[in-house]
Design an enzyme around this catalytic site. Structure first.
Site, PDB file in Angstrom:
ATOM      1  N   SER A 196      -7.205  -3.053   5.423  1.00  0.00           N
ATOM      2  CA  SER A 196      -6.125  -2.374   6.014  1.00  0.00           C
ATOM      3  C   SER A 196      -6.103  -2.420   7.440  1.00  0.00           C
ATOM      4  O   SER A 196      -5.312  -2.048   8.206  1.00  0.00           O
ATOM      5  CB  SER A 196      -5.964  -0.843   5.560  1.00  0.00           C
ATOM      6  OG  SER A 196      -7.146  -0.304   5.461  1.00  0.00           O
ATOM      7  N   ASN A 205      -0.170   0.208   9.277  1.00  0.00           N
ATOM      8  CA  ASN A 205      -1.124   1.212   9.743  1.00  0.00           C
ATOM      9  C   ASN A 205      -1.103   1.410  11.088  1.00  0.00           C
ATOM     10  O   ASN A 205      -1.283   2.622  11.523  1.00  0.00           O
ATOM     11  CB  ASN A 205      -2.353   0.811   9.269  1.00  0.00           C
ATOM     12  CG  ASN A 205      -2.576   1.098   7.697  1.00  0.00           C
ATOM     13  OD1 ASN A 205      -1.971   2.047   7.145  1.00  0.00           O
ATOM     14  ND2 ASN A 205      -3.468   0.413   7.144  1.00  0.00           N
ATOM     15  N   GLU A 260       1.650  -6.845   2.686  1.00  0.00           N
ATOM     16  CA  GLU A 260       1.579  -7.530   3.935  1.00  0.00           C
ATOM     17  C   GLU A 260       0.846  -8.949   3.970  1.00  0.00           C
ATOM     18  O   GLU A 260      -0.482  -8.819   3.443  1.00  0.00           O
ATOM     19  CB  GLU A 260       1.154  -6.717   5.052  1.00  0.00           C
ATOM     20  CG  GLU A 260       1.903  -5.580   5.612  1.00  0.00           C
ATOM     21  CD  GLU A 260       1.112  -4.632   6.594  1.00  0.00           C
ATOM     22  OE1 GLU A 260       1.890  -4.351   7.604  1.00  0.00           O
ATOM     23  OE2 GLU A 260       0.336  -4.217   6.572  1.00  0.00           O
TER      24      GLU A 260
HETATM   25  N1  CAA Z   1      -1.358   5.043 -10.097  1.00  0.00           N
HETATM   26  C1  CAA Z   1      -0.299   4.168 -10.670  1.00  0.00           C
HETATM   27  N2  CAA Z   1       0.819   4.608 -11.134  1.00  0.00           N
HETATM   28  C2  CAA Z   1       1.261   5.735 -10.378  1.00  0.00           C
HETATM   29  C3  CAA Z   1       0.332   6.815  -9.554  1.00  0.00           C
HETATM   30  C4  CAA Z   1      -0.722   6.077  -9.377  1.00  0.00           C
HETATM   31  N3  CAA Z   1      -1.887   6.612  -8.539  1.00  0.00           N
HETATM   32  N4  CAA Z   1       0.958   7.794  -9.113  1.00  0.00           N
HETATM   33  C5  CAA Z   1       2.124   7.753  -9.595  1.00  0.00           C
HETATM   34  N5  CAA Z   1       2.381   6.547 -10.124  1.00  0.00           N
HETATM   35  C6  CAA Z   1       3.361   6.266 -10.997  1.00  0.00           C
HETATM   36  C7  CAA Z   1       3.776   7.294 -11.855  1.00  0.00           C
HETATM   37  O1  CAA Z   1       3.340   6.997 -13.120  1.00  0.00           O
HETATM   38  C8  CAA Z   1       5.354   7.038 -12.251  1.00  0.00           C
HETATM   39  O2  CAA Z   1       5.626   6.049 -12.962  1.00  0.00           O
HETATM   40  P1  CAA Z   1       6.432   6.271 -14.324  1.00  0.00           P
HETATM   41  O3  CAA Z   1       7.888   5.372 -13.780  1.00  0.00           O
HETATM   42  O4  CAA Z   1       5.691   5.722 -15.180  1.00  0.00           O
HETATM   43  O5  CAA Z   1       6.974   7.553 -14.591  1.00  0.00           O
HETATM   44  C9  CAA Z   1       5.899   6.743 -10.794  1.00  0.00           C
HETATM   45  O6  CAA Z   1       4.626   6.184 -10.192  1.00  0.00           O
HETATM   46  C10 CAA Z   1       6.441   8.012 -10.007  1.00  0.00           C
HETATM   47  O7  CAA Z   1       5.342   9.092 -10.081  1.00  0.00           O
HETATM   48  P2  CAA Z   1       5.874  10.417 -10.349  1.00  0.00           P
HETATM   49  O8  CAA Z   1       6.966  10.632 -10.760  1.00  0.00           O
HETATM   50  O9  CAA Z   1       4.754  11.250 -10.742  1.00  0.00           O
HETATM   51  O10 CAA Z   1       5.685  11.023  -8.677  1.00  0.00           O
HETATM   52  P3  CAA Z   1       6.751  10.572  -7.592  1.00  0.00           P
HETATM   53  O11 CAA Z   1       8.023  10.240  -7.847  1.00  0.00           O
HETATM   54  O12 CAA Z   1       6.342  11.658  -6.536  1.00  0.00           O
HETATM   55  O13 CAA Z   1       5.987   9.360  -7.216  1.00  0.00           O
HETATM   56  C11 CAA Z   1       4.550   8.271  -5.417  1.00  0.00           C
HETATM   57  C12 CAA Z   1       4.404   9.202  -6.547  1.00  0.00           C
HETATM   58  C13 CAA Z   1       4.881   6.684  -6.115  1.00  0.00           C
HETATM   59  C14 CAA Z   1       2.947   8.008  -5.246  1.00  0.00           C
HETATM   60  C15 CAA Z   1       5.460   8.782  -4.319  1.00  0.00           C
HETATM   61  O14 CAA Z   1       5.148   9.781  -3.872  1.00  0.00           O
HETATM   62  C16 CAA Z   1       5.121   7.549  -3.165  1.00  0.00           C
HETATM   63  O15 CAA Z   1       5.707   6.698  -3.013  1.00  0.00           O
HETATM   64  N6  CAA Z   1       4.388   8.299  -2.353  1.00  0.00           N
HETATM   65  C17 CAA Z   1       3.922   7.306  -1.017  1.00  0.00           C
HETATM   66  C18 CAA Z   1       2.970   6.418  -1.453  1.00  0.00           C
HETATM   67  C19 CAA Z   1       2.498   5.735  -0.144  1.00  0.00           C
HETATM   68  O16 CAA Z   1       2.966   5.770   1.042  1.00  0.00           O
HETATM   69  N7  CAA Z   1       1.739   4.858  -0.268  1.00  0.00           N
HETATM   70  C20 CAA Z   1       1.104   3.977   0.756  1.00  0.00           C
HETATM   71  C21 CAA Z   1      -0.221   4.278   1.185  1.00  0.00           C
HETATM   72  S1  CAA Z   1      -0.778   3.607   2.589  1.00  0.00           S
HETATM   73  C22 CAA Z   1      -1.633   2.466   1.718  1.00  0.00           C
HETATM   74  O17 CAA Z   1      -2.021   2.351   0.692  1.00  0.00           O
HETATM   75  C23 CAA Z   1      -2.297   1.299   2.631  1.00  0.00           C
HETATM   76  C24 CAA Z   1      -3.330   1.522   3.841  1.00  0.00           C
HETATM   77  O18 CAA Z   1      -3.869   0.665   4.197  1.00  0.00           O
HETATM   78  C25 CAA Z   1      -3.946   2.835   3.897  1.00  0.00           C
END
Ligand code: CAA
Length: 284
Positions: free
Chosen positions: A119, A190, A152
């Site tokens: 990342s 990031n 990315e």
């Molecule tokens: N693993 C797999 N699937 C997941 C999950 C996980 N940890 N968390 C949620 N999901 C799935 C759920 O199962 C659900 O799928 P279904 O269609 O089967 O129901 C779907 O995602 C939506 O989940 P929820 O309804 O429980 O909750 P939500 O609508 O609040 O979504 C979320 C959860 C997708 C995490 C949403 O909150 C989100 O998009 N958050 C932002 C995440 C983000 O920004 N990620 C990037 C982080 S930075 C990074 O990764 C890179 C880095 O370099 C640091």
């Protein structure tokens, strides 16, 4: 030659997610980790993820079974010899990642492409630690991998255009949307995300609002799915701090100074969801 077999190094949060989307898309995946226990945990999370897809009618039971037969967990690096493409998703430390690539080199064919899910570490520097800098690229997936559309694609200075094209095709065939980004500290994701999280930590440290208040502002006012502090807990506060340090040290600009509260929380082992406590507390 097109990619059919992929090696994934590391069965943790990112590695198991990458393996899951790839087996679902028809690839044979050798998933490598250091112990059987880590592999079992990763494979269990993959099975759970695919079960969820079956429950939601996004996959048939038969497709799930076929996908699972394409998953080949292993603790032996030599098993990745047949891979056309290897994606590394191990600890975010240069020496660990470089060591993984060096350990693969004797087993892999010259045409095999090496990719890192880093990342923040320089792709050019990682590539230079291998014997195939032209066949080396950054493939940065997002957590949770099965849900987030973005990858990315980050060519280093020596990455060949053919390698970049193959990486783009791999990401697309796994159902992701690749965005090409040049090798620069924090890439785009990031460089934008971490200063926001860091600033949210400053707001908390200065008592501008409590954690919930800060997160609510961004969720309700900016339509972010999660607030910055919740998201930091999901990513891991240690990961956020490491990335801020890379930005600070690479650009040598004080605007990237890591928030002292973030540093203190990492020192205390409050790393977010994975340790049960970060900016919020989580039931174990
Ligand atoms: N693993 C797999 N699937 C997941 C999950 C996980 N940890 N968390 C949620 N999901 C799935 C759920 O199962 C659900 O799928 P279904 O269609 O089967 O129901 C779907 O995602 C939506 O989940 P929820 O309804 O429980 O909750 P939500 O609508 O609040 O979504 C979320 C959860 C997708 C995490 C949403 O909150 C989100 O998009 N958050 C932002 C995440 C983000 O920004 N990620 C990037 C982080 S930075 C990074 O990764 C890179 C880095 O370099 C640091």
């Amino acid at each position: 030659m097109e990619t059919k077999t992929v090696g994934v190094m590391g069965a943790g949060t990112m590695g198991h997610g990458i393996a899951q989307v790839l087996i679902r898309s028809g690839y044979t995946v050798f998933l490598h980790d250091l112990s059987q226990q880590l592999l079992d945990s990763g494979a269990g999370r993959i099975a759970k993820g695919l079960n969820r897809d079956v429950e939601k009618n996004r996959l048939t039971a038969e497709e799930r079974e076929k996908a699972l037969t394409r998953l080949k967990p292993t603790t032996v690096a030599a098993d990745l010899a047949s891979a056309d493409f290897i994606i590394e998703a191990v600890t975010e430390k240069f020496d660990v990642k470089a060591g993984v690539f060096r350990s693969l080199e004797p087993h892999c064919r010259p045409e095999t492409i090496f990719a890192s899910n880093t990342s923040s570490i320089s792709i050019t520097r990682l590539a230079a630690a291998t014997e195939r800098p032209d066949r080396f690229i950054g493939l940065h997936f997002f957590n949770p991998v099965p849900v987030m559309k973005l990858v990315e694609v980050v060519p280093g200075l020596q990455t060949s255009p053919e390698t970049a094209d193959k990486a783009v095709r791999l990401a697309e065939s796994a159902g992701k949307t690749p965005v090409r980004v040049n090798d620069s500290p924090g890439f785009i994701s990031n460089r934008l995300l971490m200063p926001m999280i860091n600033e949210a930590a400053y707001c908390l440290m200065e008592s501008v609002a409590d954690a919930k208040g800060i997160d609510d502002v961004m969720k309700l006012g900016m339509n972010h799915p999660m607030g910055p502090l919740e998201l930091a807990d999901l990513i891991g506060l240690d990961v956020c701090l490491d990335i801020m340090k890379v930005l600070y040290e690479s650009f040598r600009d004080s605007k990237y100074r890591p928030c002292p509260l973030l540093e203190k929380m990492v020192s205390a082992g409050r790393l977010g969801r994975k340790t049960g406590r970060g900016f919020y507390e989580y039931a174990k």
